[in-house]
Write a protein that holds these residues in place. Structure first.
Motif, PDB file in Angstrom:
ATOM      1  N   ALA A  58       5.086   9.116   9.284  1.00 24.92           N
ATOM      2  CA  ALA A  58       3.702   9.542   9.537  1.00 24.92           C
ATOM      3  C   ALA A  58       2.725   8.832   8.606  1.00 24.92           C
ATOM      4  N   SER A  59       3.169   8.536   7.378  1.00 23.75           N
ATOM      5  CA  SER A  59       2.272   7.832   6.454  1.00 23.75           C
ATOM      6  C   SER A  59       3.059   7.132   5.366  1.00 23.75           C
ATOM      7  N   SER A  60       2.376   6.257   4.632  1.00 22.93           N
ATOM      8  CA  SER A  60       3.065   5.499   3.591  1.00 22.93           C
ATOM      9  C   SER A  60       3.483   6.394   2.425  1.00 22.93           C
ATOM     10  N   PRO A  72       4.514  -3.702  -5.227  1.00 25.62           N
ATOM     11  CA  PRO A  72       3.080  -3.939  -4.992  1.00 25.62           C
ATOM     12  C   PRO A  72       2.809  -4.761  -3.724  1.00 25.62           C
ATOM     13  N   LEU A  73       3.662  -5.754  -3.474  1.00 25.70           N
ATOM     14  CA  LEU A  73       3.478  -6.582  -2.279  1.00 25.70           C
ATOM     15  C   LEU A  73       3.540  -5.745  -1.003  1.00 25.70           C
ATOM     16  N   ALA A  78       1.089  -2.441   3.424  1.00 24.73           N
ATOM     17  CA  ALA A  78       0.925  -1.104   4.013  1.00 24.73           C
ATOM     18  C   ALA A  78      -0.561  -0.738   4.045  1.00 24.73           C
ATOM     19  N   ALA A  79      -1.264  -1.018   2.956  1.00 25.84           N
ATOM     20  CA  ALA A  79      -2.692  -0.667   2.902  1.00 25.84           C
ATOM     21  C   ALA A  79      -3.476  -1.453   3.949  1.00 25.84           C
ATOM     22  N   THR A  87       6.254  -3.770  10.525  1.00 26.58           N
ATOM     23  CA  THR A  87       7.449  -3.127   9.982  1.00 26.58           C
ATOM     24  C   THR A  87       7.788  -3.816   8.669  1.00 26.58           C
ATOM     25  N   ILE A  88       8.064  -3.014   7.639  1.00 29.14           N
ATOM     26  CA  ILE A  88       8.377  -3.567   6.315  1.00 29.14           C
ATOM     27  C   ILE A  88       9.820  -3.222   5.960  1.00 29.14           C
TER      28      ILE A  88
END
Ligand code: TXA
Ligand code: MG
Length: 316
Positions: A58-60, A72-73, A78-79, A87-88
């Motif tokens: 639903a969220s990061s 951080p990458l 995501a941001a 997709t990560i």
């Protein structure tokens, strides 16, 4: 079998599989922590068990329930792109089922933007494993009807209309401060690079070559049942269409002399949105061959090139 939102949520909570809409393609969704449900996904899709599934969130904020680290990458990506068609792939926590990740040390995560997918995610409170809701190697579905045609009526489907992006998400693997593009979608490599601002560590997509190691980048992915031939020039396509039992897909206007012609806009975003539905329609004609005019080789068309190349690949 069509189900409504409340039924879909109840079924998923009970460990059943339900096809749900996302902005890219329909997904065959189930509780990503329920191994019985995961096995059902592989069985319904007839998918090899060495091909891992994406977990939808639903969220990061939930990333660290699944991934060991959120570098951080990955946070920057995501941001920039979540919720959305990205997709990560990150190192997986040990608690993540090895059935889901097909034995890989990594897990693929995506926060979809589709409002109905979001409602299912928020109201079940679960991470949902969801591959595209089609049989292995076949065309992905972008409507509820495509799902029923491909998987049969016994699979519950939550109808959310036609998918707006129309092709599968871009997949980026992150390893510390390095990244690699595993599958191209409508978020381009240049868009990813502009956000992460470093070089990718390994080769990314090249026009005709599959990636070295990316499970699921099967050469025959995304294929209609009818053989497909791609043409770089309109003239060559028109010539091949003469005396052939065929249908053709043209970029912009025009038609073939005999056989049905499908026309898609000469603009990548609308082309992608309508591509799979058009291929599903062409496939249903049961002609001997589908002739497709290749779009220009510009960066914004590369994801479409990738899908069309795979669709046209022959076994030998
Ligand atoms: O747009 C999409 O991504 C759609 C919607 C439903 O979200 N899903 C989708 O899932 O296309 P699927 O399973 O059809 O394709 C996911 C791809 C597969 O090629 C799989 O091998 C790859 O992602 N994948 C999954 N987990 C991975 C991992 N840990 N490492 C590398 N590749 C992974
Ligand atoms: Mg798929």
């Amino acid at each position: 079998m069509q189900v409504d939102l409340a039924q879909a949520i109840a079924l998923i909570k009970r460990g059943e599989v339900v096809a749900i809409p996302t902005e890219t393609v329909y997904g065959l969704a189930a509780d990503a922590r329920n191994e019985g449900a995961l096995k059902q996904i592989f069985a319904i899709k007839q998918r090899p068990t060495n091909n891992p599934l994406i977990v939808h969130l639903a969220s990061s904020e939930q990333v660290l329930d699944w991934a060991k680290v959120f570098p951080p990458l990955a946070q920057k990506l995501a941001a920039a792109f979540w919720p959305g068609p990205l997709t990560i792939v990150l190192p997986a926590k040990e608690s993540v089922s090895s059935i889901l990740r097909a034995g890989e040390p990594t897990v693929a995560l995506r926060v979809p933007a589709h409002q109905i997918a979001q409602q299912v995610l928020q109201q079940t409170g679960l991470g949902l494993a969801a591959p595209s809701a089609n049989k292995y190697t076949q065309l992905s579905p972008t409507t509820a009807q495509h799902v029923a045609n491909g998987l049969g009526n016994s699979v519950p489907v939550l109808d959310g209309g036609a998918c707006q992006v129309g092709i599968e998400s871009t997949i980026v693997a992150i390893d510390g401060d390095q990244w690699q593009l595993l599958r191209l979608g409508m978020i381009s490599e240049a868009q990813v690079a502009s956000v992460v601002g470093v070089q990718s560590k390994l080769p990314t997509l090249q026009d005709d070559k599959p990636l070295p190691k990316a499970p699921g980048q099967h050469l025959l992915h995304y294929s209609p049942k009818t053989p497909v031939e791609l043409f770089a020039s309109r003239a060559a396509l028109l010539q091949a269409a003469e005396n052939a039992d065929c249908a053709a897909l043209l970029l912009g206007e025009g038609k073939i002399a005999s056989g049905k012609t499908f026309n898609l806009p000469n603009e990548p975003v609308s082309f992608a949105e309508q591509l799979y539905d058009t291929l599903h329609q062409m496939d249903a004609l049961a002609v001997a061959i589908l002739l497709i005019e290749a779009p220009p080789r510009q960066p914004e068309w590369l994801a479409i090139h990738d899908r069309l190349t795979r669709a046209s690949r022959k076994l030998n």
